[in-house]
Design an enzyme around this catalytic site. Structure first.
Site, PDB file in Angstrom:
ATOM      1  N   LEU A 195     -55.709  44.969  61.656  1.00 20.40           N
ATOM      2  CA  LEU A 195     -54.919  44.949  62.872  1.00 20.40           C
ATOM      3  C   LEU A 195     -55.269  43.686  63.650  1.00 20.40           C
ATOM      4  CD1 LEU A 195     -55.049  48.685  64.040  1.00 20.40           C
ATOM      5  CD2 LEU A 195     -53.605  47.604  62.310  1.00 20.40           C
ATOM      6  N   ASP A 196     -54.414  42.682  63.519  1.00 12.90           N
ATOM      7  CA  ASP A 196     -54.681  41.367  64.085  1.00 12.90           C
ATOM      8  C   ASP A 196     -54.528  41.379  65.602  1.00 12.90           C
ATOM      9  OD1 ASP A 196     -54.944  38.360  63.846  1.00 12.90           O
ATOM     10  OD2 ASP A 196     -52.967  38.512  64.775  1.00 12.90           O
TER      11      ASP A 196
END
Length: 586
Positions: free
Chosen positions: A241-242
């Site tokens: 999850l950037d």
């Protein structure tokens, strides 16, 4: 089963109630929960998997390689196909998981400004190349969840004021009090955009080509669950999850690490694990250590968090020859409970982040580290502080060049110091991530920096496969030496039960020139002492200080030398690491 569906529906609804407690929704929470479950194909008439809490879906054999889809290129074929060939040839019996950095059509930031989440960048290959890789490797996909490209169809629809995406983006007013907003960049936060509905000011945490989503709109959540389901179908086993810490915005707050952000992650976790409990979520939260730890939740958010404090602390240790800061940090780190683990890395496509060192290294230490890295050819990226001052945010340099010397300057120990860094990282509690350019001993790419004008390009070289193969086949090249020694370390590591990501770990007290820790396997049968000389001088280990049990047979797994606990001292050469074990799997 219907009962499971009802239970899950209730849980999803609970997440949504927490997320949207202060938002006026256009539909009932129960209806939105049903839509989300349908999107993930969690239907009433299907069996729904019940995930087991606190289960470890990883072990000591897991090594994740971080790479761009085009880090290795052959002009005669698509890069993703070439990457597969490279892995089969040079990473056999070492790498079993691969993080392919964003491989979607993009407009900037080397992939992190996504134009289309649902297709593969044509210059890299196609979905069949990705699914082929997934046959042999557990794949990590980036979910670029905070923002997308200003050239995406969604943002074009926002400008037109109609169609999918027209209401997906967060806006604010230049008159709003935005003084508390945490910024990772120095560019203006708001982008003035002319739309068919007039002038709007779009929130841009990172750059004006990366426009932030508005998660107060539940359709944004629905869109991302469709993307997640697609990626699962294409072989994703790990979701990264950037920049997720910035996901939820409330004007007048810091707009980072808000409660709603954590609840969105819990919602994603609940839906994903009911599709496949073995899929892992890793949060990429490049923030101070204490804040980063919160993303474990109560083993109900991220399965793993990036150990962002490790790279600056370990590099600082090896260039100063003093491990006091690394040791203090390691002693303060809570053991990850079962069902969670750390993701350890010391190099990646980004630089060496300095925010995670805040509170761990003082300003003088950070200044010395920055100056040393600049002397080694590194670049510095800056951010605006709360008082408007520019502070170093990130050191941009390859790890190989970062470790070419000490604060005194370059020396002859570059390869040994580099291997020492990885020997320390590979043995630590958590899953190791190895950047492809660390595996290859790649040096700073100044030509790419000049071509792109971006500091981070220094550590994003694209290798021509034939050139790389010639270097890897030459026993005198740094690349051959590094790959050979790295591969040996990884193969040894994968065979040790005491290196399970959740095996017990204690920090050893051996002074400031020796860094060490003890690991014990989950079944308590294997004890393993990891001790590294972090200086360019020979050091002695007093064996009574590490308390080798006299009835056990001890061996250094790296050199294959037997260790006699009664012999008094163990001499360690500059930057030598020993892995002393009472079991020898070989």
């Amino acid at each position: 089963m219907t009962a499971n569906w009802n239970t899950l529906h209730e849980k999803v609804s609970h997440h949504l109630q927490a997320i949207y407690a202060d938002v006026q929704l256009d539909r009932p929470v129960g209806e939105l929960a049903t839509q989300l479950m349908k999107t993930m194909r969690l239907h009433e008439d299907n069996d729904i998997v019940s995930p087991q809490s606190h289960s470890n879906y990883w072990d000591e054999e897991d090594i994740i390689m971080i790479t761009y889809g085009d880090s290795v290129m052959d002009g005669h074929e698509k890069p993703l196909f070439t990457l597969n060939r490279f892995l089969q040839t040079y990473c056999k019996n070492t790498i079993n998981k691969v993080h392919i950095l964003p491989f979607f059509p993009y407009s900037s930031d080397d992939g992190f400004s996504v134009i289309d989440y649902s297709s593969v960048n044509e210059s890299l290959g196609e979905w069949s190349d990705v699914t082929r890789l997934a046959e042999d490797y557990g794949l990590m996909f980036d979910l670029v969840v905070n923002h997308c490209s200003a050239r995406s169809a969604w943002f074009e629809n926002f400008i037109k004021g109609e169609g999918p995406g027209s209401d997906f983006f967060f806006t604010a007013s230049p008159d709003d009090d935005l003084s508390q907003v945490t910024r990772p960049r120095v560019s203006p936060l708001l982008r003035e955009t002319q739309t068919n509905d007039g002038t709007k000011y779009v929130w841009c945490t990172f750059s004006h080509d990366q426009v932030d989503f508005d998660f107060t709109n539940p359709n944004v959540v629905l869109a991302f669950m469709e993307i997640i389901r697609l990626y699962i179908d294409k072989g994703a086993k790990i979701f990264r999850l950037d920049a997720v810490a910035f996901l939820w915005k409330i004007v007048g707050t810091s707009c980072i690490n808000l409660d709603q952000t954590h609840e969105v992650i819990r919602l994603m976790r609940t839906l994903i694990e009911h599709v496949d409990p073995g899929i892992i979520i890793i949060t990429e939260t490049n923030i101070p250590n204490r804040e980063n730890l919160t993303y474990f939740g109560n083993a109900n958010e991220a399965h793993a968090i990036y150990n962002f404090s490790l790279p600056p602390l370990l590099v600082n240790t090896l260039v100063t020859g003093d491990c006091r800061y690394l040791k203090s940090w390691m002693m303060s780190m809570p053991p990850a409970q079962n069902g969670t683990t750390y993701f350890n890395f010391i190099a990646s496509h980004d630089g060496i982040g300095l925010r995670p060192a805040e509170g761990l290294l003082d300003d003088e230490e950070i200044s010395t580290l920055v100056h040393t890295m600049q002397n080694f050819g590194g670049k510095i990226s800056w951010r605006a502080s709360a008082h408007g001052q520019q502070k170093p945010y990130e050191i941009n340099i390859t790890l190989f060049d970062a470790l070419q010397g000490t604060t005194a300057g370059p020396d002859r120990w570059q390869v040994d110091r580099f291997i020492c860094a990885h020997a320390i990282m590979l043995g630590m509690e958590g899953i190791p991530g190895v950047y492809i350019h660390s595996l290859l001993g790649t040096s700073n790419d100044y030509e790419k920096v000049a071509n792109t004008g971006q500091n981070r390009s220094i550590n994003r070289k694209r290798w021509d496969l034939s050139e790389l193969e010639a270097l890897l086949d030459s026993p005198f090249s740094q690349h051959h030496k590094v790959l050979t020694r790295m591969s040996q370390l990884i193969r040894i590591r994968k065979a040790q039960p005491a290196f399970h990501p959740n095996a017990t770990q204690f920090t050893l007290q051996l002074g400031n020139q020796l860094f060490g820790y003890w690991r014990q396997s989950l079944d308590r049968k294997q004890s393993l002492f990891c001790i590294a000389n972090i200086t360019c001088e020979e050091q002695s280990v007093l064996l009574t200080d590490i308390n080798l049990i006299g009835t056990d047979h001890w061996i250094d797994l790296i050199t294959r030398e037997e260790i006699d606990g009664d012999s008094g001292y163990l001499q360690l050469k500059p930057y030598q690491t020993v892995w002393i074990s009472n079991q020898d799997p070989q």
